[in-house]
Design a protein around this motif. Structure first.
Motif, PDB file in Angstrom:
ATOM      1  N   TRP A 143       0.809  -1.215   0.000  1.00 51.47           N
ATOM      2  CA  TRP A 143       0.000   0.000   0.000  1.00 51.47           C
ATOM      3  C   TRP A 143       0.846   1.271   0.000  1.00 51.47           C
ATOM      4  O   TRP A 143       0.314   2.380  -0.084  1.00 51.47           O
ATOM      5  CB  TRP A 143      -0.960  -0.006   1.190  1.00 51.47           C
ATOM      6  CG  TRP A 143      -1.964  -1.108   1.076  1.00 51.47           C
ATOM      7  CD1 TRP A 143      -1.964  -2.292   1.744  1.00 51.47           C
ATOM      8  CD2 TRP A 143      -3.083  -1.149   0.197  1.00 51.47           C
ATOM      9  NE1 TRP A 143      -3.023  -3.063   1.354  1.00 51.47           N
ATOM     10  CE2 TRP A 143      -3.733  -2.383   0.407  1.00 51.47           C
ATOM     11  CE3 TRP A 143      -3.616  -0.268  -0.734  1.00 51.47           C
ATOM     12  CZ2 TRP A 143      -4.873  -2.757  -0.286  1.00 51.47           C
ATOM     13  CZ3 TRP A 143      -4.759  -0.634  -1.424  1.00 51.47           C
ATOM     14  CH2 TRP A 143      -5.373  -1.868  -1.193  1.00 51.47           C
ATOM     15  N   TYR A 144       2.155   1.142   0.091  1.00 52.16           N
ATOM     16  CA  TYR A 144       3.037   2.310  -0.002  1.00 52.16           C
ATOM     17  C   TYR A 144       3.298   2.684  -1.463  1.00 52.16           C
ATOM     18  O   TYR A 144       3.947   3.687  -1.727  1.00 52.16           O
ATOM     19  CB  TYR A 144       4.365   2.048   0.705  1.00 52.16           C
ATOM     20  CG  TYR A 144       4.275   1.934   2.208  1.00 52.16           C
ATOM     21  CD1 TYR A 144       3.085   2.148   2.889  1.00 52.16           C
ATOM     22  CD2 TYR A 144       5.377   1.607   2.953  1.00 52.16           C
ATOM     23  CE1 TYR A 144       3.004   2.036   4.263  1.00 52.16           C
ATOM     24  CE2 TYR A 144       5.312   1.496   4.339  1.00 52.16           C
ATOM     25  CZ  TYR A 144       4.121   1.720   4.984  1.00 52.16           C
ATOM     26  OH  TYR A 144       4.059   1.618   6.343  1.00 52.16           O
ATOM     27  N   PHE A 145       2.824   1.862  -2.386  1.00 46.49           N
ATOM     28  CA  PHE A 145       2.913   2.122  -3.829  1.00 46.49           C
ATOM     29  C   PHE A 145       4.328   2.454  -4.281  1.00 46.49           C
ATOM     30  O   PHE A 145       4.546   3.394  -5.047  1.00 46.49           O
ATOM     31  CB  PHE A 145       1.946   3.236  -4.248  1.00 46.49           C
ATOM     32  CG  PHE A 145       0.509   2.919  -3.968  1.00 46.49           C
ATOM     33  CD1 PHE A 145      -0.139   1.935  -4.684  1.00 46.49           C
ATOM     34  CD2 PHE A 145      -0.186   3.587  -2.969  1.00 46.49           C
ATOM     35  CE1 PHE A 145      -1.465   1.628  -4.432  1.00 46.49           C
ATOM     36  CE2 PHE A 145      -1.508   3.290  -2.701  1.00 46.49           C
ATOM     37  CZ  PHE A 145      -2.148   2.303  -3.438  1.00 46.49           C
ATOM     38  N   MET A 146       5.294   1.664  -3.806  1.00 47.93           N
ATOM     39  CA  MET A 146       6.690   1.934  -4.151  1.00 47.93           C
ATOM     40  C   MET A 146       6.958   1.764  -5.637  1.00 47.93           C
ATOM     41  O   MET A 146       7.740   2.518  -6.209  1.00 47.93           O
ATOM     42  CB  MET A 146       7.636   1.061  -3.316  1.00 47.93           C
ATOM     43  CG  MET A 146       7.529  -0.423  -3.571  1.00 47.93           C
ATOM     44  SD  MET A 146       6.137  -1.084  -2.668  1.00 47.93           S
ATOM     45  CE  MET A 146       6.533  -2.790  -2.586  1.00 47.93           C
ATOM     46  N   GLY A 147       6.312   0.807  -6.273  1.00 48.48           N
ATOM     47  CA  GLY A 147       6.521   0.593  -7.703  1.00 48.48           C
ATOM     48  C   GLY A 147       5.614   1.465  -8.556  1.00 48.48           C
ATOM     49  O   GLY A 147       6.021   1.952  -9.606  1.00 48.48           O
ATOM     50  N   ILE A 148       4.378   1.655  -8.099  1.00 46.32           N
ATOM     51  CA  ILE A 148       3.436   2.477  -8.858  1.00 46.32           C
ATOM     52  C   ILE A 148       3.841   3.947  -8.779  1.00 46.32           C
ATOM     53  O   ILE A 148       3.940   4.635  -9.793  1.00 46.32           O
ATOM     54  CB  ILE A 148       1.989   2.281  -8.339  1.00 46.32           C
ATOM     55  CG1 ILE A 148       1.530   0.846  -8.590  1.00 46.32           C
ATOM     56  CG2 ILE A 148       1.040   3.275  -8.988  1.00 46.32           C
ATOM     57  CD1 ILE A 148       0.220   0.481  -7.926  1.00 46.32           C
ATOM     58  N   GLY A 149       4.111   4.419  -7.567  1.00 46.86           N
ATOM     59  CA  GLY A 149       4.456   5.822  -7.384  1.00 46.86           C
ATOM     60  C   GLY A 149       5.931   6.091  -7.575  1.00 46.86           C
ATOM     61  O   GLY A 149       6.346   6.721  -8.550  1.00 46.86           O
ATOM     62  N   GLY A 150       6.755   5.589  -6.636  1.00 50.48           N
ATOM     63  CA  GLY A 150       8.191   5.903  -6.629  1.00 50.48           C
ATOM     64  C   GLY A 150       8.932   5.466  -7.874  1.00 50.48           C
ATOM     65  O   GLY A 150       9.594   6.262  -8.531  1.00 50.48           O
ATOM     66  N   GLY A 151       8.841   4.190  -8.210  1.00 47.72           N
ATOM     67  CA  GLY A 151       9.581   3.674  -9.362  1.00 47.72           C
ATOM     68  C   GLY A 151       8.833   3.824 -10.670  1.00 47.72           C
ATOM     69  O   GLY A 151       9.405   3.625 -11.737  1.00 47.72           O
ATOM     70  N   GLY A 152       7.541   4.193 -10.606  1.00 47.70           N
ATOM     71  CA  GLY A 152       6.727   4.267 -11.807  1.00 47.70           C
ATOM     72  C   GLY A 152       6.398   5.682 -12.241  1.00 47.70           C
ATOM     73  O   GLY A 152       7.100   6.280 -13.053  1.00 47.70           O
ATOM     74  N   LEU A 153       5.326   6.225 -11.669  1.00 42.37           N
ATOM     75  CA  LEU A 153       4.837   7.529 -12.115  1.00 42.37           C
ATOM     76  C   LEU A 153       5.835   8.656 -11.873  1.00 42.37           C
ATOM     77  O   LEU A 153       5.990   9.540 -12.720  1.00 42.37           O
ATOM     78  CB  LEU A 153       3.495   7.848 -11.428  1.00 42.37           C
ATOM     79  CG  LEU A 153       2.355   6.874 -11.756  1.00 42.37           C
ATOM     80  CD1 LEU A 153       1.119   7.207 -10.942  1.00 42.37           C
ATOM     81  CD2 LEU A 153       2.041   6.888 -13.244  1.00 42.37           C
ATOM     82  N   VAL A 154       6.516   8.632 -10.730  1.00 38.80           N
ATOM     83  CA  VAL A 154       7.510   9.681 -10.455  1.00 38.80           C
ATOM     84  C   VAL A 154       8.635   9.634 -11.486  1.00 38.80           C
ATOM     85  O   VAL A 154       9.152  10.677 -11.896  1.00 38.80           O
ATOM     86  CB  VAL A 154       8.064   9.553  -9.013  1.00 38.80           C
ATOM     87  CG1 VAL A 154       9.257  10.456  -8.789  1.00 38.80           C
ATOM     88  CG2 VAL A 154       6.966   9.867  -8.007  1.00 38.80           C
ATOM     89  N   MET A 155       8.997   8.439 -11.941  1.00 43.87           N
ATOM     90  CA  MET A 155      10.095   8.306 -12.906  1.00 43.87           C
ATOM     91  C   MET A 155       9.712   8.828 -14.293  1.00 43.87           C
ATOM     92  O   MET A 155      10.601   9.098 -15.111  1.00 43.87           O
ATOM     93  CB  MET A 155      10.540   6.850 -13.014  1.00 43.87           C
ATOM     94  CG  MET A 155      11.151   6.302 -11.751  1.00 43.87           C
ATOM     95  SD  MET A 155      12.428   7.328 -11.041  1.00 43.87           S
ATOM     96  CE  MET A 155      13.654   7.280 -12.310  1.00 43.87           C
ATOM     97  N   LEU A 156       8.423   8.974 -14.549  1.00 41.56           N
ATOM     98  CA  LEU A 156       8.017   9.532 -15.836  1.00 41.56           C
ATOM     99  C   LEU A 156       8.331  11.018 -15.929  1.00 41.56           C
ATOM    100  O   LEU A 156       8.474  11.564 -17.019  1.00 41.56           O
ATOM    101  CB  LEU A 156       6.532   9.261 -16.075  1.00 41.56           C
ATOM    102  CG  LEU A 156       6.168   7.783 -16.233  1.00 41.56           C
ATOM    103  CD1 LEU A 156       4.664   7.621 -16.408  1.00 41.56           C
ATOM    104  CD2 LEU A 156       6.928   7.140 -17.376  1.00 41.56           C
ATOM    105  N   ILE A 157       8.466  11.686 -14.779  1.00 45.92           N
ATOM    106  CA  ILE A 157       8.830  13.112 -14.784  1.00 45.92           C
ATOM    107  C   ILE A 157      10.228  13.313 -15.371  1.00 45.92           C
ATOM    108  O   ILE A 157      10.384  14.054 -16.347  1.00 45.92           O
ATOM    109  CB  ILE A 157       8.698  13.722 -13.371  1.00 45.92           C
ATOM    110  CG1 ILE A 157       7.241  13.696 -12.917  1.00 45.92           C
ATOM    111  CG2 ILE A 157       9.269  15.141 -13.330  1.00 45.92           C
ATOM    112  CD1 ILE A 157       7.035  14.017 -11.455  1.00 45.92           C
ATOM    113  N   PRO A 158      11.266  12.652 -14.801  1.00 46.32           N
ATOM    114  CA  PRO A 158      12.584  12.832 -15.431  1.00 46.32           C
ATOM    115  C   PRO A 158      12.639  12.283 -16.851  1.00 46.32           C
ATOM    116  O   PRO A 158      13.332  12.852 -17.703  1.00 46.32           O
ATOM    117  CB  PRO A 158      13.549  12.086 -14.507  1.00 46.32           C
ATOM    118  CG  PRO A 158      12.735  11.267 -13.609  1.00 46.32           C
ATOM    119  CD  PRO A 158      11.368  11.856 -13.584  1.00 46.32           C
TER     120      PRO A 158
END
Length: 196
Positions: A48-63
């Motif tokens: 539920w911390y969404f490490m792959g969805i948020g941290g490794g996924g959507l956030v990585m689309l910014i860079p």
């Protein structure tokens, strides 16, 4: 211009890595490929911390988007160093996202899965400090979901590997952007003063 093509290549590399992180995190919600465990809240809290969805996924689309759009940034900014400053900031965002994914995945891997044991639903390896990873006989402590330990170990290891690659890519661009943003204007000033 060489640094711009390097940044674009790194941006292209980030997109499949981010996509794979999202897929791995989503799969962690469905042990045995069944939705019943997530519906009954019988999945590890770390999912539920969404490490792959948020941290490794959507956030990585910014860079990734910033690195890919570097040529357009140079056209609007007017200088390579201005574009490189933007890439440095985007790389820092990527470092934070990939670092978050790595840390949460590592902690989740050390704590082990949440599963049904002879003592009910719990995390049987939580106080084990990761020793269960090397003692496959203990994996049978988890009665169901079947193969939950293998499921978690595989997907969390994938997240660890992908986030490490993302971290390295963002670190490379951070260093490249920093060097180009800081050193290029200095080098050009020296070049002009020598020619004058």
């Amino acid at each position: 211009m060489c640094s711009l093509s390097f940044a674009r290549s790194l941006g292209l590399a980030l997109i499949p890595l981010a996509t794979c992180c999202i897929v791995a995190n989503v799969l962690l919600f469905f042990p045995d490929g069944k939705a019943i465990y997530v519906q009954e809240e019988h999945v590890t809290t770390f999912v539920w911390y969404f490490m792959g969805i948020g941290g490794g996924g959507l956030v990585m689309l910014i860079p990734a988007c910033v690195f890919l759009g570097m040529g357009k940034c140079v056209d609007s900014c007017g200088t390579d160093s201005c574009a490189m400053c933007g890439s440095v900031i985007a790389a820092l965002v990527g470092l934070a996202g990939s670092g978050y994914c790595f840390l949460i995945s590592a902690v989740a891997l050390l704590k082990g899965p949440y599963c049904y044991t002879t003592m009910g639903w719990r995390s049987p390896f939580e106080t084990d400090r990761g020793k269960y990873l090397f003692d496959q006989e203990r994996w049978s402590d988890c009665v169901y979901p079947k193969h939950i330990v293998e499921w978690n170990v595989t997907l969390l290891s994938i997240l660890l590997g992908l986030s490490t690659l993302e971290f390295l890519i963002c670190f490379l661009q951070f260093i490249s952007g920093l060097v180009n943003a800081v050193c290029r204007p200095c080098c050009y000033k020296q070049e002009y003063s020598l020619n004058a």
